[in-house]
Scaffold this active site. Structure first.
Site, short mmCIF file in Angstrom:
data_model
loop_
_atom_site.label_atom_id
_atom_site.label_comp_id
_atom_site.label_asym_id
_atom_site.label_seq_id
_atom_site.Cartn_x
_atom_site.Cartn_y
_atom_site.Cartn_z
N LYS A 197 0.90 -1.18 0.00
CA LYS A 197 0.00 0.00 0.00
C LYS A 197 0.93 1.22 0.00
O LYS A 197 1.52 1.55 1.03
CB LYS A 197 -0.87 -0.03 1.25
CG LYS A 197 -2.22 0.65 1.11
CD LYS A 197 -2.17 2.12 0.80
CE LYS A 197 -1.97 2.98 2.03
NZ LYS A 197 -1.84 4.43 1.67
N GLU A 272 8.45 0.32 11.64
CA GLU A 272 9.53 1.32 11.54
C GLU A 272 8.86 2.68 11.69
O GLU A 272 8.17 3.13 10.77
CB GLU A 272 10.21 1.22 10.16
CG GLU A 272 10.98 -0.04 9.94
CD GLU A 272 12.31 -0.07 10.69
OE1 GLU A 272 12.65 0.94 11.33
OE2 GLU A 272 12.99 -1.09 10.63
N CYS A 306 13.10 10.27 8.78
CA CYS A 306 12.91 9.67 10.12
C CYS A 306 14.17 9.80 10.96
O CYS A 306 14.11 9.95 12.16
CB CYS A 306 12.51 8.20 9.99
SG CYS A 306 13.69 7.23 9.04
N GLU A 402 8.28 14.93 17.07
CA GLU A 402 8.76 14.87 15.68
C GLU A 402 7.97 15.87 14.85
O GLU A 402 6.75 15.74 14.69
CB GLU A 402 8.57 13.46 15.12
CG GLU A 402 9.15 13.31 13.72
CD GLU A 402 8.91 11.93 13.11
OE1 GLU A 402 7.79 11.40 13.23
OE2 GLU A 402 9.86 11.41 12.50
P1 NAD Z 1 1.70 7.97 8.23
O1 NAD Z 1 1.78 7.13 9.44
O2 NAD Z 1 0.73 9.06 8.19
O3 NAD Z 1 1.39 7.06 6.95
C1 NAD Z 1 2.18 5.93 6.63
C2 NAD Z 1 1.35 4.97 5.78
O4 NAD Z 1 0.28 4.48 6.58
C3 NAD Z 1 0.72 5.61 4.55
O5 NAD Z 1 0.77 4.71 3.46
C4 NAD Z 1 -0.71 5.83 5.00
O6 NAD Z 1 -1.63 5.83 3.93
C5 NAD Z 1 -0.94 4.61 5.87
N1 NAD Z 1 -2.03 4.74 6.85
C6 NAD Z 1 -2.57 5.89 7.35
N2 NAD Z 1 -3.58 5.58 8.20
C7 NAD Z 1 -3.66 4.22 8.24
C8 NAD Z 1 -4.49 3.30 8.95
N3 NAD Z 1 -5.46 3.71 9.78
N4 NAD Z 1 -4.28 1.98 8.76
C9 NAD Z 1 -3.30 1.55 7.94
N5 NAD Z 1 -2.50 2.38 7.22
C10 NAD Z 1 -2.68 3.69 7.39
O7 NAD Z 1 3.18 8.49 7.97
P2 NAD Z 1 3.70 9.46 6.82
O8 NAD Z 1 3.26 10.84 7.11
O9 NAD Z 1 3.39 8.86 5.49
O10 NAD Z 1 5.29 9.31 7.02
C11 NAD Z 1 6.01 10.03 7.97
C12 NAD Z 1 6.33 9.17 9.17
O11 NAD Z 1 7.03 8.00 8.76
C13 NAD Z 1 7.27 9.89 10.14
O12 NAD Z 1 6.87 9.65 11.46
C14 NAD Z 1 8.62 9.24 9.85
O13 NAD Z 1 9.55 9.35 10.89
C15 NAD Z 1 8.20 7.83 9.57
N6 NAD Z 1 9.25 7.10 8.83
C16 NAD Z 1 9.99 6.16 9.50
C17 NAD Z 1 11.03 5.49 8.85
C18 NAD Z 1 11.89 4.46 9.58
O14 NAD Z 1 12.69 3.79 8.93
N7 NAD Z 1 11.79 4.32 10.90
C19 NAD Z 1 11.29 5.77 7.51
C20 NAD Z 1 10.52 6.73 6.85
C21 NAD Z 1 9.50 7.38 7.54
#
Ligand code: NAD
Length: 498
Positions: A197, A272, A306, A402
């Site tokens: 997804k 992650e 991240c 964050e």
């Molecule tokens: P997000 O949590 O808003 O979304 C991540 C994914 O989850 C998207 O594909 C989104 O559509 C999906 N999603 C949203 N609601 C959902 C639900 N209820 N059920 C299932 N899936 C759902 O995060 P974002 O804004 O896309 O990304 C930023 C975040 O990702 C930051 O916190 C960043 O630190 C983290 N991140 C972590 C790493 C790592 O390696 N630790 C790497 C990249 C990003």
């Protein structure tokens, strides 16, 4: 890390002009979402529409999981052997490399990421990951243990390392193709099938990746992509009972919604999540070496990383100099069109993130931090934010939460023995970055920091050879390195007598 010195960008460093509507990729073919629902993505520079994307429903996600299960059982992928799966993944990497410009361009268009960062950072990162796991595919095996005889019979135990089945993968928008590679590379190398997804705002590179994998020889149904909204497509995938493993990268808020074992959903789960990562500048730090890393760790990709090191603990003796040099770096960044090789920062991802960062900029001032540079959303079309430096303290929200924007908080400290405690005083535990010329101090800090990853006098992309992941609110499990592929397998024990 990006090659910031290179100006050798391709001549075609520009946005694709027309993009057709995008569909779902299920079972090796394109199709619309059931009911024909779509949504429209937006260019964060111009705020204009990019293209329509199929909006997967729960039924579409179910179709994709069934297609992936069918492929796991009948496509021959897991029976192919590691060497042949590896050969296909090596071929896919070559095809991706040949499309470096297109894949970087669509991510720049959707995300506002600097085009040069895609060309010199993200695409090399997915290539390295795919090739690493392609090479690993024929080196995954169990072990043999000879046991003492029992009742006059010989005994031998051995283990089989087996793929899990269908993997559900949910990824964020900041580095979509890199994240897809982190998950698909090891999952496919180990013989699993996968449903991804992609993020709402940035599905194009992952959708193209699906076609590339098919061209490379990945059988139908082994790799499936279901773009759609988090609350619908994402939730349906996360909760699907057909998954043998769920791997999620994103925010801790959404990560907390991921079903682990609730309701009897027993499967492997990797999370992650985000970070509010400390950088520690000890009094003996070599600032000429450290400053470029300190700055990049705050402002790379508009701070939407991240691993960003946005809590900058600086020894009192160096606060003035580090702050001045960080401010000089921030003020030298040119904001603008991320396709322009001379631009140092593009927009942030979307309107809601723009507003959210604005709220933190106000909060910093309200809670008493000193604003040294920046501090405003830029008043022009597009979601631009001024690179910002505060001098603040441990208890302020800008120093604890964050922000996912270009906002650094310098926090002075006076006792080098106490700073690890300050760094560890966080809900997160993804990574830490320390600067010192004292080997003993570096080793003690690396040992005592409660994080998954430590950089010493360095900062950059996680490397595919070594595990990456967080502790506490930054997640569960590891990706990359040997641990990253073993997490997509199960070890079965066979005990025999003869
Ligand atoms: P997000 O949590 O808003 O979304 C991540 C994914 O989850 C998207 O594909 C989104 O559509 C999906 N999603 C949203 N609601 C959902 C639900 N209820 N059920 C299932 N899936 C759902 O995060 P974002 O804004 O896309 O990304 C930023 C975040 O990702 C930051 O916190 C960043 O630190 C983290 N991140 C972590 C790493 C790592 O390696 N630790 C790497 C990249 C990003």
């Amino acid at each position: 890390m990006s090659d910031y010195t290179s100006t050798a960008l391709a001549d075609d460093a520009q946005a694709p002009t027309t993009l057709p509507p995008q569909q779902l990729w299920i079972g090796g073919r394109w199709r619309d979402a059931r009911g024909g629902a779509t949504y429209v993505t937006e260019n964060p520079v111009t705020q204009e529409a990019i293209c329509e994307i199929a909006d997967a429903t729960a039924e579409d996600v179910d179709d994709a999981v069934r297609a992936a299960q069918h492929a796991f059982d009948h496509s021959g992928w897991k029976e192919l052997g590691g060497a042949e799966r590896g050969r296909i993944l090596f071929r896919a990497a070559d095809l991706i490399e040949a499309e470096t410009n297109y894949l970087s361009a669509v991510e720049t268009l959707e995300v506002g990421k600097l085009y040069k960062d895609g060309v010199f950072g993200d695409i090399p990162a997915i290539l390295a990951t795919l090739r690493y796991y392609a090479g690993y595919a024929d080196k995954l095996h169990g072990s043999t243990v000879q046991l003492p005889d029992y009742a006059g019979r010989h005994r031998l135990n051995y283990t089989l390392r087996e793929p899990l089945g269908v993997v559900g993968a949910i990824i964020p928008w900041n580095n979509p193709i890199v994240m897809a590679g982190w998950k698909a590379g090891p999952a496919l190398a180990a013989g699993n099938t996968i449903v991804i997804k992609p993020p709402e705002d940035a599905a194009l590179s992952v959708l193209r990746l699906a076609e590339i994998l098919a061209e490379a020889g990945v059988p139908d149904g082994v790799f499936n992509v279901v773009p759609g909204r988090g609350e619908t497509a994402g939730a349906a995938l996360a909760q699907h009972p057909g998954l043998a493993k769920l791997t999620f990268t994103g925010s801790p808020e959404v990560g907390a919604l991921m079903p682990t074992h609730a309701g009897g959903q027993f499967r492997k789960v990797t999370l992650e999540l985000g970070g509010k990562n400390p950088q520690i500048v000890y009094p003996d730090a070599n600032l000429d070496g450290a400053m470029p890393f300190i700055a990049v760790a705050n402002f790379l990709h508009q701070g939407q990383v991240c691993a960003a090191g946005t809590r900058v603990y600086v020894h009192a003796s160096l606060v003035d100099e580090v702050t001045q040099r960080l401010v000089a770096h921030a003020e030298a960044i040119t904001l603008g069109d991320p396709f322009d090789a001379n631009v140092g920062m593009g927009p942030v991802i979307n309107g809601s993130q723009h507003q959210r960062i604005g709220t933190y900029l106000d909060l910093g001032v309200e809670q008493g931090a000193s604003l040294v540079t920046g501090g405003k959303l830029v008043d022009r079309p597009g979601y631009f934010v001024e690179p910002t430096v505060f001098i603040g303290s441990q208890d302020q929200r800008i120093a604890r939460e964050e922000i996912f924007g270009p906002v650094a908080t310098v926090i002075p400290f006076s006792d080098s023995d106490d700073v690890i405690g300050l760094a560890n005083d966080s809900h997160y535990g993804l990574n830490a970055i320390i600067y010192t010329e004292d080997l003993h101090r570096a080793q003690v800090a690396a040992r005592d920091l409660r994080v998954g990853n430590v950089w010493i006098n360095a900062f950059g992309m996680p490397d595919m050879t070594t595990p990456w992941g967080g502790r506490g609110g930054s997640g569960v499990g590891r990706e990359l390195g040997p641990a990253g592929i073993e997490a997509y397998t199960e070890e079965k024990t066979v005990q025999m007598m003869f």
